[in-house]
Design an enzyme around this catalytic site. Sequence first.
Site, PDB file in Angstrom:
ATOM      1  N   CYS A 143      -2.442  -0.558   7.586  1.00  0.00           N
ATOM      2  CA  CYS A 143      -1.570   0.615   7.554  1.00  0.00           C
ATOM      3  C   CYS A 143      -1.714   1.452   8.822  1.00  0.00           C
ATOM      4  O   CYS A 143      -0.717   1.954   9.351  1.00  0.00           O
ATOM      5  CB  CYS A 143      -1.852   1.446   6.310  1.00  0.00           C
ATOM      6  SG  CYS A 143      -1.334   0.613   4.787  1.00  0.00           S
TER       7      CYS A 143
ATOM      8  N   CYS B 109      -5.965   1.989   5.682  1.00  0.00           N
ATOM      9  CA  CYS B 109      -6.660   0.749   6.032  1.00  0.00           C
ATOM     10  C   CYS B 109      -6.220   0.305   7.429  1.00  0.00           C
ATOM     11  O   CYS B 109      -5.310   0.889   8.031  1.00  0.00           O
ATOM     12  CB  CYS B 109      -6.358  -0.336   4.995  1.00  0.00           C
ATOM     13  SG  CYS B 109      -4.682  -1.000   5.100  1.00  0.00           S
TER      14      CYS B 109
ATOM     15  N   GLU C 163       1.190   3.732   1.960  1.00  0.00           N
ATOM     16  CA  GLU C 163       1.826   4.045   3.238  1.00  0.00           C
ATOM     17  C   GLU C 163       3.033   3.151   3.498  1.00  0.00           C
ATOM     18  O   GLU C 163       4.057   3.615   4.013  1.00  0.00           O
ATOM     19  CB  GLU C 163       0.821   3.886   4.394  1.00  0.00           C
ATOM     20  CG  GLU C 163      -0.374   4.811   4.297  1.00  0.00           C
ATOM     21  CD  GLU C 163      -1.569   4.219   3.566  1.00  0.00           C
ATOM     22  OE1 GLU C 163      -2.691   4.658   3.850  1.00  0.00           O
ATOM     23  OE2 GLU C 163      -1.394   3.321   2.712  1.00  0.00           O
TER      24      GLU C 163
ATOM     25  N   HIS D 169       0.855  -1.186   0.000  1.00  0.00           N
ATOM     26  CA  HIS D 169       0.000   0.000   0.000  1.00  0.00           C
ATOM     27  C   HIS D 169       0.891   1.236   0.000  1.00  0.00           C
ATOM     28  O   HIS D 169       2.073   1.174   0.362  1.00  0.00           O
ATOM     29  CB  HIS D 169      -0.896   0.003   1.238  1.00  0.00           C
ATOM     30  CG  HIS D 169      -1.925  -1.075   1.241  1.00  0.00           C
ATOM     31  ND1 HIS D 169      -2.963  -1.095   2.137  1.00  0.00           N
ATOM     32  CD2 HIS D 169      -2.088  -2.172   0.451  1.00  0.00           C
ATOM     33  CE1 HIS D 169      -3.721  -2.154   1.914  1.00  0.00           C
ATOM     34  NE2 HIS D 169      -3.202  -2.824   0.893  1.00  0.00           N
TER      35      HIS D 169
END
Length: 170
Positions: free
Chosen positions: A93, A90, A56, A54
Site C-alpha cells: 500500500c 503495508c 487503502e 486492503h
Amino acid sequence: MTEEIQNWMHKAFQMAQDALNNGEVPVGCLMVYDNQVVGKGRNEVNETKNATRHAEMVAIDQVLDWCEKNSKKSRDVFENIVLYVTVEPCIMCAGALRLLKIPLVVYGCRNERFGGCGSVLNVAGDNIPDTGTEFKYIGGYQAEKAVELLKTFYKQENPNAPRSKVRKKE
C-alpha cells in the site's frame, strides 16, 4: 492531536470496527481531499478472497470513481489527499501511495510485520528511483486503540484459513 485529525481518525476507526464486525483484519481508512471524504475503505481480503483488497486499495478505487463522477483529474486529487488510516500502511500500500503522489499519511499503530513507513521498510521516505514521490507520515494517533482492535481480531479463529493453518487458541 488536532480536532481535525481526531475527527478523521474517529471515522477511520469506525471503518476498522466495520471490518472487524465482518471478519476482516480491522484496518480502516479515509482519503480526504478539500476537507471532504472522497474515498474510504476497510479491509475486504476475506470476503473477496483477494489478498490485495486492503483498506487503502479499496479507498483508492473509490477516489478514482469520485474523480470520474466529478470530472476531476485523479492526479490532481491524489496529489492533494491526506490519508487517515488506523494501521501503518503495508509495503504494498505504501508503494501505491507513493506512485499516486499522496503527500501525507496519518496512521494509528505501527505495522511491525509489513509496515511500509519505516517499521519494516521505509517505502514512504527512502530514495527509490522511478517509484513515485516520497510522502510524509505521522504515526501514533490512537495507537493503543488500533492495537486493541487487532488483538481482538487475532484472538478469533479465522473461518477462511485452510484447515492445516488453523491454530488452536489457548
